[in-house]
Design a protein around this motif. Structure first.
Motif, PDB file in Angstrom:
ATOM      1  N   ASP A  12       0.867  -1.177   0.000  1.00  0.00           N
ATOM      2  CA  ASP A  12       0.000   0.000   0.000  1.00  0.00           C
ATOM      3  C   ASP A  12       0.903   1.226   0.000  1.00  0.00           C
ATOM      4  O   ASP A  12       1.576   1.515   0.983  1.00  0.00           O
ATOM      5  N   PHE A  13       0.917   1.910  -1.130  1.00  0.00           N
ATOM      6  CA  PHE A  13       1.855   3.020  -1.307  1.00  0.00           C
ATOM      7  C   PHE A  13       1.322   4.357  -0.807  1.00  0.00           C
ATOM      8  O   PHE A  13       1.886   5.403  -1.099  1.00  0.00           O
ATOM      9  N   ASN A  14       0.255   4.325  -0.018  1.00  0.00           N
ATOM     10  CA  ASN A  14      -0.255   5.541   0.601  1.00  0.00           C
ATOM     11  C   ASN A  14       0.848   6.161   1.467  1.00  0.00           C
ATOM     12  O   ASN A  14       1.477   5.483   2.264  1.00  0.00           O
ATOM     13  N   ASN A  15       1.100   7.433   1.279  1.00  0.00           N
ATOM     14  CA  ASN A  15       2.076   8.195   2.069  1.00  0.00           C
ATOM     15  C   ASN A  15       3.535   7.824   1.813  1.00  0.00           C
ATOM     16  O   ASN A  15       4.390   8.068   2.663  1.00  0.00           O
ATOM     17  N   ILE A  16       3.841   7.260   0.674  1.00  0.00           N
ATOM     18  CA  ILE A  16       5.236   7.061   0.268  1.00  0.00           C
ATOM     19  C   ILE A  16       5.607   8.267  -0.597  1.00  0.00           C
ATOM     20  O   ILE A  16       5.025   8.474  -1.657  1.00  0.00           O
ATOM     21  N   ASN A  17       6.551   9.060  -0.117  1.00  0.00           N
ATOM     22  CA  ASN A  17       6.840  10.338  -0.777  1.00  0.00           C
ATOM     23  C   ASN A  17       8.228  10.448  -1.392  1.00  0.00           C
ATOM     24  O   ASN A  17       8.470  11.344  -2.189  1.00  0.00           O
ATOM     25  N   THR A  18       9.143   9.589  -1.000  1.00  0.00           N
ATOM     26  CA  THR A  18      10.514   9.680  -1.510  1.00  0.00           C
ATOM     27  C   THR A  18      10.999   8.294  -1.931  1.00  0.00           C
ATOM     28  O   THR A  18      10.428   7.270  -1.525  1.00  0.00           O
ATOM     29  N   LYS A  19      12.067   8.263  -2.716  1.00  0.00           N
ATOM     30  CA  LYS A  19      12.673   6.986  -3.103  1.00  0.00           C
ATOM     31  C   LYS A  19      13.151   6.218  -1.872  1.00  0.00           C
ATOM     32  O   LYS A  19      13.025   4.990  -1.804  1.00  0.00           O
ATOM     33  N   GLU A  20      13.699   6.941  -0.908  1.00  0.00           N
ATOM     34  CA  GLU A  20      14.179   6.292   0.308  1.00  0.00           C
ATOM     35  C   GLU A  20      13.024   5.609   1.049  1.00  0.00           C
ATOM     36  O   GLU A  20      13.146   4.452   1.478  1.00  0.00           O
ATOM     37  N   GLU A  21      11.898   6.309   1.206  1.00  0.00           N
ATOM     38  CA  GLU A  21      10.725   5.701   1.841  1.00  0.00           C
ATOM     39  C   GLU A  21      10.229   4.491   1.045  1.00  0.00           C
ATOM     40  O   GLU A  21       9.857   3.466   1.627  1.00  0.00           O
ATOM     41  N   PHE A  22      10.223   4.628  -0.277  1.00  0.00           N
ATOM     42  CA  PHE A  22       9.798   3.544  -1.155  1.00  0.00           C
ATOM     43  C   PHE A  22      10.644   2.292  -0.918  1.00  0.00           C
ATOM     44  O   PHE A  22      10.119   1.204  -0.678  1.00  0.00           O
ATOM     45  N   HIS A  23      11.957   2.445  -0.975  1.00  0.00           N
ATOM     46  CA  HIS A  23      12.839   1.285  -0.830  1.00  0.00           C
ATOM     47  C   HIS A  23      12.825   0.713   0.596  1.00  0.00           C
ATOM     48  O   HIS A  23      12.876  -0.512   0.772  1.00  0.00           O
ATOM     49  N   ASN A  24      12.731   1.571   1.594  1.00  0.00           N
ATOM     50  CA  ASN A  24      12.618   1.076   2.971  1.00  0.00           C
ATOM     51  C   ASN A  24      11.339   0.259   3.147  1.00  0.00           C
ATOM     52  O   ASN A  24      11.347  -0.781   3.808  1.00  0.00           O
ATOM     53  N   TYR A  25      10.266   0.732   2.539  1.00  0.00           N
ATOM     54  CA  TYR A  25       8.985   0.023   2.612  1.00  0.00           C
ATOM     55  C   TYR A  25       9.059  -1.333   1.896  1.00  0.00           C
ATOM     56  O   TYR A  25       8.608  -2.349   2.423  1.00  0.00           O
ATOM     57  N   ILE A  26       9.653  -1.344   0.705  1.00  0.00           N
ATOM     58  CA  ILE A  26       9.817  -2.598  -0.049  1.00  0.00           C
ATOM     59  C   ILE A  26      10.633  -3.595   0.774  1.00  0.00           C
ATOM     60  O   ILE A  26      10.260  -4.765   0.905  1.00  0.00           O
ATOM     61  N   GLN A  27      11.722  -3.141   1.342  1.00  0.00           N
ATOM     62  CA  GLN A  27      12.569  -4.026   2.155  1.00  0.00           C
ATOM     63  C   GLN A  27      11.804  -4.569   3.354  1.00  0.00           C
ATOM     64  O   GLN A  27      11.887  -5.751   3.681  1.00  0.00           O
TER      65      GLN A  27
END
Length: 107
Positions: A12-27
């Motif tokens: 759920d990509f709600n509130n993912i705003n940066t590449k860093e947040e994106f990759h931390n979330y994926i991990q």
């Protein structure tokens, strides 16, 4: 043959705003062992799945808005994985995804 589900991952990509947040979330969601916080590494990790995996994706429109072309590249990566790996099912759960591609194809 029987299709046994080994893993279901909900993104759920709600509130993912940066590449860093994106990759931390994926991990966090996948717990990859050799993930290097980039899309090439994500592709390598996802295509290494040998068991059947379902990935459900919600609120893709948030990263399209916040990450722009990076999100488009991510979507392309997912489409490639869907074509190449029959043991991975990727389900997009928002209409915004379809609207984005309609816009990208026709405008």
């Amino acid at each position: 043959h029987d299709w046994w589900i080994k893993m279901i991952v909900t993104l759920d990509f709600n509130n993912i705003n940066t590449k860093e947040e994106f990759h931390n979330y994926i991990q966090k969601k996948f717990s990859f062992k050799n993930y290097h916080n980039n899309l090439d590494s994500l592709y390598d990790e996802m295509t290494s799945f040998t068991n059947n995996v379902i990935i459900e994706i919600y609120n893709l429109n948030y990263i399209i808005d916040s990450l722009g072309n990076y999100a488009s590249t991510f979507i392309g990566l997912l489409e490639d994985i869907k074509e190449e790996r029959k043991n991975i099912v990727i389900s997009f759960k928002s209409w915004e995804y379809l609207n984005f591609f309609y816009f990208a194809l026709f405008f």
